[in-house]
Design a protein around this motif. Sequence first.
Motif, PDB file in Angstrom:
ATOM      1  N   MET A   1      56.474  43.345 -13.972  1.00  0.00           N
ATOM      2  CA  MET A   1      55.489  42.303 -14.133  1.00  0.00           C
ATOM      3  C   MET A   1      56.065  40.870 -13.523  1.00  0.00           C
ATOM      4  SD  MET A   1      52.373  41.429 -14.726  1.00  0.00           S
ATOM      5  CE  MET A   1      51.725  43.098 -15.460  1.00  0.00           C
ATOM      6  N   GLN A   2      55.162  40.303 -12.565  1.00  0.00           N
ATOM      7  CA  GLN A   2      55.587  39.128 -12.150  1.00  0.00           C
ATOM      8  C   GLN A   2      54.992  38.173 -13.128  1.00  0.00           C
ATOM      9  OE1 GLN A   2      54.445  38.579  -8.096  1.00  0.00           O
ATOM     10  NE2 GLN A   2      55.760  40.328  -7.371  1.00  0.00           N
ATOM     11  N   TYR A   3      55.674  36.988 -13.480  1.00  0.00           N
ATOM     12  CA  TYR A   3      55.080  35.809 -14.202  1.00  0.00           C
ATOM     13  C   TYR A   3      54.932  34.583 -13.309  1.00  0.00           C
ATOM     14  CZ  TYR A   3      55.917  39.240 -17.756  1.00  0.00           C
ATOM     15  OH  TYR A   3      56.028  40.365 -18.515  1.00  0.00           O
ATOM     16  N   ARG A   4      54.215  33.782 -13.841  1.00  0.00           N
ATOM     17  CA  ARG A   4      54.263  32.150 -13.221  1.00  0.00           C
ATOM     18  C   ARG A   4      54.416  31.193 -14.297  1.00  0.00           C
ATOM     19  NH1 ARG A   4      54.424  34.892  -9.368  1.00  0.00           N
ATOM     20  NH2 ARG A   4      53.061  35.071  -7.567  1.00  0.00           N
ATOM     21  N   ILE A   5      54.523  30.202 -14.400  1.00  0.00           N
ATOM     22  CA  ILE A   5      55.084  29.140 -15.460  1.00  0.00           C
ATOM     23  C   ILE A   5      53.566  28.114 -15.205  1.00  0.00           C
ATOM     24  CG2 ILE A   5      56.422  27.196 -16.341  1.00  0.00           C
ATOM     25  CD1 ILE A   5      57.669  30.022 -16.698  1.00  0.00           C
ATOM     26  N   ASP A   6      52.959  28.078 -16.255  1.00  0.00           N
ATOM     27  CA  ASP A   6      51.903  27.173 -16.547  1.00  0.00           C
ATOM     28  C   ASP A   6      52.375  25.826 -16.387  1.00  0.00           C
ATOM     29  OD1 ASP A   6      49.595  25.635 -17.003  1.00  0.00           O
ATOM     30  OD2 ASP A   6      49.316  26.696 -18.818  1.00  0.00           O
ATOM     31  N   PRO A   7      52.211  24.871 -15.537  1.00  0.00           N
ATOM     32  CA  PRO A   7      52.533  23.428 -15.566  1.00  0.00           C
ATOM     33  C   PRO A   7      52.348  22.518 -16.535  1.00  0.00           C
ATOM     34  CG  PRO A   7      50.913  23.803 -13.681  1.00  0.00           C
ATOM     35  CD  PRO A   7      51.067  25.090 -14.284  1.00  0.00           C
ATOM     36  N   LYS A   8      50.985  22.884 -17.263  1.00  0.00           N
ATOM     37  CA  LYS A   8      50.732  21.956 -18.349  1.00  0.00           C
ATOM     38  C   LYS A   8      51.257  22.517 -19.571  1.00  0.00           C
ATOM     39  CE  LYS A   8      46.203  20.726 -16.289  1.00  0.00           C
ATOM     40  NZ  LYS A   8      44.762  20.868 -16.556  1.00  0.00           N
ATOM     41  N   SER A   9      51.358  23.802 -19.896  1.00  0.00           N
ATOM     42  CA  SER A   9      52.142  24.027 -21.290  1.00  0.00           C
ATOM     43  C   SER A   9      53.497  24.637 -21.182  1.00  0.00           C
ATOM     44  CB  SER A   9      51.059  25.135 -22.040  1.00  0.00           C
ATOM     45  OG  SER A   9      51.260  26.466 -20.912  1.00  0.00           O
ATOM     46  N   GLY A  10      53.694  24.817 -19.814  1.00  0.00           N
ATOM     47  CA  GLY A  10      55.152  25.463 -19.827  1.00  0.00           C
ATOM     48  C   GLY A  10      55.169  26.883 -20.144  1.00  0.00           C
ATOM     49  N   GLY A  29      28.530  47.643 -29.225  1.00  0.00           N
ATOM     50  CA  GLY A  29      29.433  46.550 -29.571  1.00  0.00           C
ATOM     51  C   GLY A  29      30.758  47.270 -28.572  1.00  0.00           C
ATOM     52  N   ILE A  30      32.168  46.692 -29.355  1.00  0.00           N
ATOM     53  CA  ILE A  30      33.362  47.338 -28.697  1.00  0.00           C
ATOM     54  C   ILE A  30      33.737  48.602 -29.606  1.00  0.00           C
ATOM     55  CG2 ILE A  30      35.730  46.497 -28.388  1.00  0.00           C
ATOM     56  CD1 ILE A  30      34.506  43.837 -27.515  1.00  0.00           C
ATOM     57  N   ASP A  31      34.433  49.511 -29.014  1.00  0.00           N
ATOM     58  CA  ASP A  31      35.085  50.515 -29.841  1.00  0.00           C
ATOM     59  C   ASP A  31      36.420  49.683 -30.225  1.00  0.00           C
ATOM     60  OD1 ASP A  31      36.684  52.636 -30.767  1.00  0.00           O
ATOM     61  OD2 ASP A  31      35.600  54.050 -29.300  1.00  0.00           O
ATOM     62  N   GLN A  32      36.588  49.499 -31.667  1.00  0.00           N
ATOM     63  CA  GLN A  32      37.823  48.753 -31.677  1.00  0.00           C
ATOM     64  C   GLN A  32      38.952  49.372 -31.776  1.00  0.00           C
ATOM     65  OE1 GLN A  32      37.486  46.744 -35.708  1.00  0.00           O
ATOM     66  NE2 GLN A  32      39.668  45.710 -35.395  1.00  0.00           N
ATOM     67  N   ALA A  33      39.076  50.641 -32.001  1.00  0.00           N
ATOM     68  CA  ALA A  33      40.346  51.663 -32.172  1.00  0.00           C
ATOM     69  C   ALA A  33      40.730  51.883 -30.531  1.00  0.00           C
ATOM     70  CB  ALA A  33      39.940  53.008 -32.496  1.00  0.00           C
ATOM     71  N   LYS A  34      39.783  51.998 -29.820  1.00  0.00           N
ATOM     72  CA  LYS A  34      40.215  52.128 -28.272  1.00  0.00           C
ATOM     73  C   LYS A  34      40.575  50.657 -27.580  1.00  0.00           C
ATOM     74  CE  LYS A  34      37.898  56.111 -26.831  1.00  0.00           C
ATOM     75  NZ  LYS A  34      36.715  56.946 -25.942  1.00  0.00           N
ATOM     76  N   ALA A  35      40.113  49.740 -28.214  1.00  0.00           N
ATOM     77  CA  ALA A  35      40.259  48.412 -27.538  1.00  0.00           C
ATOM     78  C   ALA A  35      41.661  48.094 -27.946  1.00  0.00           C
ATOM     79  CB  ALA A  35      39.377  47.278 -28.140  1.00  0.00           C
ATOM     80  N   GLU A  36      42.070  48.468 -29.349  1.00  0.00           N
ATOM     81  CA  GLU A  36      43.549  48.165 -29.898  1.00  0.00           C
ATOM     82  C   GLU A  36      44.685  48.789 -28.811  1.00  0.00           C
ATOM     83  OE1 GLU A  36      43.517  48.846 -33.808  1.00  0.00           O
ATOM     84  OE2 GLU A  36      42.287  47.056 -34.267  1.00  0.00           O
ATOM     85  N   LYS A  37      44.101  50.115 -28.753  1.00  0.00           N
ATOM     86  CA  LYS A  37      45.100  50.907 -27.639  1.00  0.00           C
ATOM     87  C   LYS A  37      45.038  50.312 -26.329  1.00  0.00           C
ATOM     88  CE  LYS A  37      44.370  55.180 -30.007  1.00  0.00           C
ATOM     89  NZ  LYS A  37      43.705  56.785 -29.877  1.00  0.00           N
ATOM     90  N   GLU A  38      44.087  49.925 -25.785  1.00  0.00           N
ATOM     91  CA  GLU A  38      43.877  49.214 -24.405  1.00  0.00           C
ATOM     92  C   GLU A  38      44.811  48.065 -24.390  1.00  0.00           C
ATOM     93  OE1 GLU A  38      39.933  48.665 -23.534  1.00  0.00           O
ATOM     94  OE2 GLU A  38      39.484  50.805 -23.396  1.00  0.00           O
ATOM     95  N   ALA A  42      48.380  47.363 -22.254  1.00  0.00           N
ATOM     96  CA  ALA A  42      48.590  46.165 -21.252  1.00  0.00           C
ATOM     97  C   ALA A  42      49.771  45.494 -21.666  1.00  0.00           C
ATOM     98  CB  ALA A  42      47.369  45.422 -21.262  1.00  0.00           C
ATOM     99  N   ILE A  43      49.955  45.199 -23.038  1.00  0.00           N
ATOM    100  CA  ILE A  43      51.016  44.485 -23.380  1.00  0.00           C
ATOM    101  C   ILE A  43      52.469  45.446 -23.189  1.00  0.00           C
ATOM    102  CG2 ILE A  43      52.381  43.746 -25.720  1.00  0.00           C
ATOM    103  CD1 ILE A  43      49.474  42.998 -26.737  1.00  0.00           C
ATOM    104  N   GLU A  44      52.585  46.550 -23.267  1.00  0.00           N
ATOM    105  CA  GLU A  44      53.715  47.403 -22.905  1.00  0.00           C
ATOM    106  C   GLU A  44      54.174  47.204 -21.544  1.00  0.00           C
ATOM    107  OE1 GLU A  44      52.827  51.271 -24.178  1.00  0.00           O
ATOM    108  OE2 GLU A  44      52.847  50.822 -26.287  1.00  0.00           O
ATOM    109  N   GLN A  45      53.154  46.943 -20.721  1.00  0.00           N
ATOM    110  CA  GLN A  45      53.315  46.768 -19.153  1.00  0.00           C
ATOM    111  C   GLN A  45      53.660  45.344 -18.944  1.00  0.00           C
ATOM    112  OE1 GLN A  45      53.467  49.704 -17.510  1.00  0.00           O
ATOM    113  NE2 GLN A  45      53.043  50.747 -19.700  1.00  0.00           N
ATOM    114  N   GLY A  46      53.680  44.503 -19.751  1.00  0.00           N
ATOM    115  CA  GLY A  46      53.936  43.248 -19.421  1.00  0.00           C
ATOM    116  C   GLY A  46      52.855  42.030 -19.320  1.00  0.00           C
TER     117      GLY A  46
END
Length: 70
Positions: A1-10, A29-38, A42-46
Amino acid sequence: MQYRIDPKSGNRLSVLGYGCMRFTKKGMGIDQAKAEKEMAYAIEQGVNYFDTAYIYPGSCLLYTSDAADE
């Protein structure tokens, strides 16, 4: 994953974000169980930027908050 630095917050933000309006739906509504997995995948991928605009259906802010706690 590539990242950028937010100039305001760092904060280091992932170049790719996750648009929470795409959470899997369940009824009106949203399927909470699936939303948590999604989000976990995403977090695992960075991904560390989640777009949670207030106009998105199903109160995605509540779901992202709950999922982030886990």
